[in-house]
Structure formats: structure tokens, C-alpha cells
Write an enzyme that holds these catalytic residues in place. Structure first.
Site, PDB file in Angstrom:
ATOM      1  N   CYS A 216      12.637  33.690 -10.487  1.00 14.08           N
ATOM      2  CA  CYS A 216      12.682  34.800  -9.523  1.00 14.08           C
ATOM      3  C   CYS A 216      12.517  34.269  -8.087  1.00 14.08           C
ATOM      4  O   CYS A 216      11.545  33.587  -7.776  1.00 14.08           O
ATOM      5  CB  CYS A 216      11.611  35.840  -9.826  1.00 14.08           C
ATOM      6  SG  CYS A 216      11.709  37.233  -8.681  1.00 14.08           S
TER       7      CYS A 216
ATOM      8  N   LYS B 202      13.223  31.096 -18.438  1.00 15.50           N
ATOM      9  CA  LYS B 202      14.487  31.290 -17.703  1.00 15.50           C
ATOM     10  C   LYS B 202      14.338  30.587 -16.361  1.00 15.50           C
ATOM     11  O   LYS B 202      13.416  30.899 -15.593  1.00 15.50           O
ATOM     12  CB  LYS B 202      14.753  32.781 -17.521  1.00 15.50           C
ATOM     13  CG  LYS B 202      16.035  33.094 -16.771  1.00 15.50           C
ATOM     14  CD  LYS B 202      16.440  34.541 -17.013  1.00 15.50           C
ATOM     15  CE  LYS B 202      17.661  34.953 -16.223  1.00 15.50           C
ATOM     16  NZ  LYS B 202      17.324  35.336 -14.832  1.00 15.50           N
TER      17      LYS B 202
END
Ligand SMILES: Cc1cc2nc3c(=O)[nH]c(=O)nc-3n(C[C@H](O)[C@H](O)[C@H](O)COP(=O)(O)O)c2cc1C
Length: 327
Positions: free
Chosen positions: A103, A143
Site C-alpha cells: 500500500c 502482496k
């Protein structure tokens, strides 16, 4: 084609990307009804989970229909991510827990030292994954992005650390933190990661059609593909990918009626999940405008959608729009 993350069986190679404010239970159910192999939740902070309040409980809502499901969390320390993971396994019981290491949002990465910030610290990555993998019974995945910036591309090194630490799969979105969503995703890096590790690699970035999905699988040899922006207002893309990849079926055009029907279904699902009508309608304003993209006179109708306050007003507006374009 069936594949696995740890002991979790996944029917096909299509994965719904985690997307904040999008991938709640209602959208995940829609993705699942389109045949999605694995759905992922929106990210939730480890601290919010540990202090679980009403809003977090709402965000954690999931149904068995969505399984297998991966719950994504973010945080900056192994300890609190471990506590949050344990809480999840005792309560909502996701099939997989995914740690967000990509992010780029300021609040998360720069102020919170989580998300993509973790890519700066290999020891911490190892610590986080090994600590969580040792303490919960479900597979742990991560991720990642290419790296922090072009001078620090380290996805291959990070993927190897993840594997050594006990991660069961890795998703690669090959853009740097600095790029955010700009430029093109560098699919070569997905291939490099796939060649470097033995755990499944999920490729992500810029899949807009079923042909892109096939191209990524062919070019990178990744185990599965993850789709984000391509499914906003277009969950049919999931079915198109499954049909094309598994059966060679070509996609067909989605009609205005189907799109309007899906907006209503989406809204009904939100209400069924006990979301208050005013909150559901506000959420649907944005979602509906995604669905309307490309339809006749969509700019005018999108403006009107942003003014509706109730489900009835939304549905009337959509019905009148359909009548108008059928004339
Ligand atoms: C609205 C939106 C919200 C997102 N939220 C998350 C998130 O919560 N966690 C995450 O790992 N990535 C998040 N992403 C990134 C996507 O999962 C994905 O990596 C990125 O959009 C690239 O894939 P795409 O080209 O298929 O969209 C988000 C992206 C968008 C557009």
C-alpha cells in the site's frame, strides 16, 4: 485449472484483488457468482482488528459462499499482526491471511510504517511472516510491489525472504511505491519472481480483458492472475476470464439491462448484509457510476446518481434511464 495455496484448494486461476471500499462481502459475493477462484477482502489494520469495534466488525463480515477467502491485513510489527491474525482465526476464520506489503497511501506507508514501507526492511519482513506463520493454522501470504522506487527494485529478494519465512504464496504488483498506479506494470518482474521461488506466484497489474489475463499467464508463467481496477463496475470480466482461459469461450458484450440489474443486486446485497440504507446508498453512488461507464448518456445519469438518497430513488432513476434508452 485447479491450484493450491498451502492446503487451500482453488478452482481456477482468477483472484479478486483486495480493494479498500470495494471488496466488502457484497462485491465478493458478486465476484464469486461470476466464478472467481479466490476472493480477497479490503485491507484492515491490525490495530482495528485487535480493538474490534462496530465498524471493524462490519468490515470483517463474510459468508461461507465467498470461500475460499483471503483476509488482508496491514500493520508495522510482527507482534500486533500476529495478535490480529490469531483473533481472525478464532472469530471469522478466513481461509488465508494476506499481509499487505504494497500500500503506497501516505497514512499507511509513511505515517504508519506499514504497507509498502515494509519493503525497505528484509529482517522485518522475515520476522512478520515467520511469527504469524508459526502462530496460526491458515496459510500466510503477502502482496508486494516491485520495491520502494526505481533505485530499490527488490521484489525477487523480498519474495525469497517471504518463502524462507514460511509464506505460502506471494502476489506481485510490479509497480514501485513511488509509481503508485502510474505507468505500466512491469510483468517481466513477475516472471523473475516466478523463476526465483517455489511457492505460488500471483501476477497482478493492468489486466483489463480476458486476453490480458492469458497474456500474463503465458508470458510470466505465474500460477494465477489477480484483477483489481478491471472489475470495478465490470465483474463480468471474471466470468470472461474463466470462460476464455478454461474453455476458450470468447467474451460477449454486457447489455445495459444486465448492468442496471447488477447495480440493483449489488445494492440489495449490501442491505442484506445489514448495512444501513443511507450508508449503502452512498456506497452505491460510486459503485453505480463504475457500472454505468461506457453506457449511453452516462455522464448525465452519473450526476443524478450522486444525488439519490434512498434505494427507491436509485432504482427509480435506473428504471427511468432504461425506459429512456429503449425508446
Ligand atoms: C480502489 C482501490 C483500492 C485498493 N485497495 C487495496 C487494498 O486494500 N490492499 C491492496 O493490497 N491493494 C489495494 N489496491 C491495489 C490493487 O489490489 C491492485 O494491486 C492494483 O490496483 C493493480 O491491479 P489492477 O491493475 O488490476 O488494478 C487497491 C486498488 C484500488 C484501485
Amino acid at each position: 485449472m485447479e491450484w493450491k495455496i498451502g492446503n487451500v484448494k482453488i478452482d481456477n486461476q482468477i483472484v479478486l484483488a483486495p480493494m479498500a471500499d470495494v471488496c466488502d462481502s457484497s462485491f465478493r459475493c458478486i465476484a464469486k457468482s461470476m466464478g472467481c477462484g479466490l476472493v480477497e477482502t479490503e485491507m484492515i489494520s491490525d490495530k482495528a482488528i485487535i480493538h474490534c469495534n462496530g465498524k471493524t466488525r462490519e468490515m470483517l463480515y463474510m459468508t461461507d459462499f465467498e470461500r475460499p477467502l483471503s483476509q488482508q491485513i496491514f500493520g508495522s510489527t510482527a507482534e500486533s499482526l500476529k495478535h490480529a491474525s490469531e483473533y481472525l482465526c478464532e472469530t471469522v476464520k478466513p481461509d488465508i491471511i494476506d499481509i499487505n506489503m504494497g500500500c503506497p497511501v501516505r497514512k499507511v506507508a509513511l505515517r504508519g510504517h506499514s504497507g509498502a514501507y515494509l519493503l525497505k526492511d528484509s529482517n522485518k519482513i522475515y520476522d512478520i511472516i515467520s511469527t504469524i506463520a508459526d502462530s496460526v493454522p491458515v496459510p500466510i501470504t503477502a502482496k508486494i510491489r516491485s520495491g520502494w522506487d526505481f533505485e530499490n527494485i527488490n521484489a525477487v529478494e523480498v519474495a525469497k525472504i517471504l518463502e524462507d519465512a514460511g509464506a505460502s504464496a506471494v502476489t506481485v504488483h510490479p509497480r514501485t511505491k513511488i509509481q503508485e498506479y502510474k505507468g505500466k506494470a512491469d510483468w517481466n518482474l513477475i516472471k523473475e519472481v516466478k523463476e526465483a521461488v517455489n511457492i505460488p506466484v500471483i501476477g497482478n497489474g493492468d489486466i483489463k480483458t480476458c486476453y490480458d489475463a492469458k497474456k500474463m499467464l503465458d508470458e510470466t508463467e505465474c500460477d494465477a492472475i489477480m484483477i483489481g481496477r478491471g472489475v470495478l463496475g465490470n465483474p463480468w470480466l471474471i466470468k470472461e476470464c474463466v470462460d476464455y482461459l478454461d474453455y476458450g469461450i470468447e467474451p460477449k458484450k454486457v447489455s445495459a439491462e444486465e448492468k442496471i440489474g447488477m447495480i440493483k443486486k449489488h445494492c440489495e446485497l449490501l442491505l442484506k448484509n445489514k448495512i444501513d440504507e443511507d450508508i449503502a446508498v452512498v456506497k452505491m453512488r460510486k459503485q453505480a457510476s463504475y457500472y454505468m461507464k461506457g453506457l449511453y448518456k452516462n455522464a448525465i445519469i452519473k450526476n443524478r446518481i450522486f444525488q439519490v438518497n434512498t434505494k427507491e430513488e436509485l432504482f427509480d432513476l435506473l428504471d427511468n434511464y432504461l425506459k429512456e434508452i429503449e425508446r
